[in-house]
Design a protein around this motif. Sequence first.
Motif, PDB file in Angstrom:
ATOM      1  N   PRO A  84     100.256 -38.902 -77.708  1.00 20.63           N
ATOM      2  CA  PRO A  84      99.015 -39.341 -78.348  1.00 20.63           C
ATOM      3  C   PRO A  84      97.927 -38.270 -78.341  1.00 20.63           C
ATOM      4  CG  PRO A  84      99.488 -40.636 -76.376  1.00 20.63           C
ATOM      5  CD  PRO A  84     100.675 -39.803 -76.636  1.00 20.63           C
TER       6      PRO A  84
ATOM      7  N   ALA B 162      99.176 -44.819 -82.669  1.00 27.62           N
ATOM      8  CA  ALA B 162      99.750 -45.059 -83.996  1.00 27.62           C
ATOM      9  C   ALA B 162      98.920 -46.085 -84.756  1.00 27.62           C
ATOM     10  CB  ALA B 162     101.194 -45.543 -83.854  1.00 27.62           C
TER      11      ALA B 162
ATOM     12  N   SER C 233     103.808 -39.830 -85.928  1.00 22.99           N
ATOM     13  CA  SER C 233     103.481 -41.101 -85.278  1.00 22.99           C
ATOM     14  C   SER C 233     104.641 -42.087 -85.389  1.00 22.99           C
ATOM     15  CB  SER C 233     102.180 -41.691 -85.803  1.00 22.99           C
ATOM     16  OG  SER C 233     102.160 -41.679 -87.178  1.00 22.99           O
TER      17      SER C 233
ATOM     18  N   MET D 175      98.594 -36.043 -81.091  1.00 21.99           N
ATOM     19  CA  MET D 175      98.252 -36.704 -82.343  1.00 21.99           C
ATOM     20  C   MET D 175      96.756 -36.609 -82.607  1.00 21.99           C
ATOM     21  SD  MET D 175     100.528 -39.809 -83.114  1.00 21.99           S
ATOM     22  CE  MET D 175      99.753 -41.347 -83.320  1.00 21.99           C
TER      23      MET D 175
ATOM     24  N   TYR E 207     106.921 -41.025 -82.656  1.00 22.19           N
ATOM     25  CA  TYR E 207     106.316 -41.354 -81.369  1.00 22.19           C
ATOM     26  C   TYR E 207     106.386 -42.861 -81.097  1.00 22.19           C
ATOM     27  CZ  TYR E 207     102.332 -42.532 -78.356  1.00 22.19           C
ATOM     28  OH  TYR E 207     101.524 -43.076 -77.405  1.00 22.19           O
ATOM     29  N   SER E 208     106.243 -43.680 -82.158  1.00 18.74           N
ATOM     30  CA  SER E 208     106.243 -45.128 -81.954  1.00 18.74           C
ATOM     31  C   SER E 208     107.649 -45.694 -81.788  1.00 18.74           C
ATOM     32  CB  SER E 208     105.596 -45.834 -83.144  1.00 18.74           C
ATOM     33  OG  SER E 208     104.355 -45.273 -83.424  1.00 18.74           O
TER      34      SER E 208
END
Lengths: 289, 318
Positions: A239, B145, A260, A242, A263-264
């Motif tokens: 994060p 996100a 993302s 990001m 990452y998710s």
Amino acid sequence: MSTYAFQHLTPQLPSTEPIRVKRWSLTKVISNTTLLVIGAFFLLPMLWLFAASVDTSASWQLRVPDFTTRNYLLALQPDYTRALVNSLILSLIATVVATVAAFLAAYSFSRQHIPWKGPILLTILFLSGVPISILIVPIYKMFSYVGWLSIFPTAVILGVTALPFEIYLIKNAVDAIPLDLEEAAHIEKASTWKILSRIVIPLTMPGIASAAIFGFVNAWGSFLIPLVLISRAAEQPGPVRMYGFMNSVAINYGAVAAFSILYSLPVVILYLLMSRSFRAGFVLGGAVR
Amino acid sequence: MVELANDPVAKTLGALVAENGARLDKPRFSPSSLLLLFPAAALLIGLFIYPVGYSVYLGFTNLQLIGPNSIHFRFTGLQNVYFLLSDHVFYRSIWLTLVFVVGSGAVGTTILGLVIALALQSALTSVRMVVTSLAIVAWTLPPAAIAIIWYAATTQGGIFPVLFGYPHADVLYDHAMLVVSLANTWSLAGLATIIFSAALRNVPQEMLEAAKLEDANAYQRLTRLVLPILKPTILTSALLMTLLSFGNFTLIYLMTQGGPGGDSNILPVYSYLQGFTFKKLGYAALLGDVIVLISGVLGIAYVWLAQARRRAPKSNSV
């Protein structure tokens, strides 16, 4: 002729045809329309993420993408994958630390006589509700004093923030197994370790798993604690990376979206795989009652 | 017969009592508990309870992130408190915190989750599958996100401005608090739905059927039967969502950093900004203490509400 007579004599049975219920009641129409609207509210923002991640010239706009996989290749550069690996290290350490400590404590709270058990459990419940943001300043001060501003102490802190709730989740799971099994094992002269490893742990596995997932997800998603407590940029997790992405001057929207998603993905998959036990754990969680 | 003490059984019992000094049928503290409790206790006391206490102390010092006061800080009494009481940003921040935590967290998420769970009961299977998975995926996404998704959806040219016919409006800039509140509700509603779906399954079917036989319509069944039965769950969900919203400040920090002009500056974000942008760690710690106070007050309020519900029928029946 005889068959005809016989048929005539049989008692009238109730009709086997299903009872027809009105198919489209007003409630049903309203329910489904409401759900479709709410579904759109959930879906529309997510659509952009998928569309942009495969778009050659993505922007904040939602549009039909010119298909490309370049964004994913960009997001898989060693620089970015290292952030994901850091996330993984952070989360795994946090999970192991918290889950092991939580299991031992939960078993003791559930099965052993402990003085002031009630007040202690109440304190732990209170801790699970303390907003984590209060910890940032004092922990920063403590860790900078001893020079611990790096990934491993941070992982332990992230584990600690999940610990109170994990104790509750696992304690509920241990409470649910009948005491008789352990007593029987005790009579058979099984050692405490054997009772734990052969009886208690296998039976509480769903509870332990949901606690572990809670710990993992908690650490995986945390942003400010690593940002403050990890001084080296190379050790920062996903994060934070990001955040750097979003604030850079020449922002590559497609790569942001692709990163993302990557990452998710682990967290979403973890939840979906374990959704059954996790839901049970969460709903039964005494901490939320 | 008279000399009972010579009996071997009585002797061993006597010896045991002398050894342990207590009745054997009472549960006693076993030393293994210490071993089992040690890791959790050490972690919680050393890295949770002590820091919280330390933060209370730091709130009354002039600690700075850099400069001479970063090492040689001292107790400054109520100086930070006076500053706090004259800080207009702080008062605004409290209001915004309540909007975010109670408005979008406790009230918004609970209502949305309840509506979804109720509607799911009479939904088509396909609709149910799609909506539940969407809500749950939204809940499982990590905050970073969600921040990106909602940033994209509400910034200039994003999906929501376009959908409502203002493609050039920057909704995130104009209505920052509304957007972050919506994002918070969006991210937590899946959990509320799970909680309420489980609670709805526990509503006794006989009661619903009895109400149907009495010709109660759907609205009456909902308001007179289902909602009263769900009341404890509603309060639980409100409390849980309040606490989770406090934790969701990452969302705000990533999307707006409390801006523009402090429009979405809730206390956790303000505390972080004071500490690590304006370098006033002491003041940041004091703001953190206020956060704990607020969450404590809210928690007590919910518990009080839940208990008021339990007390009420008793006093009526007497």
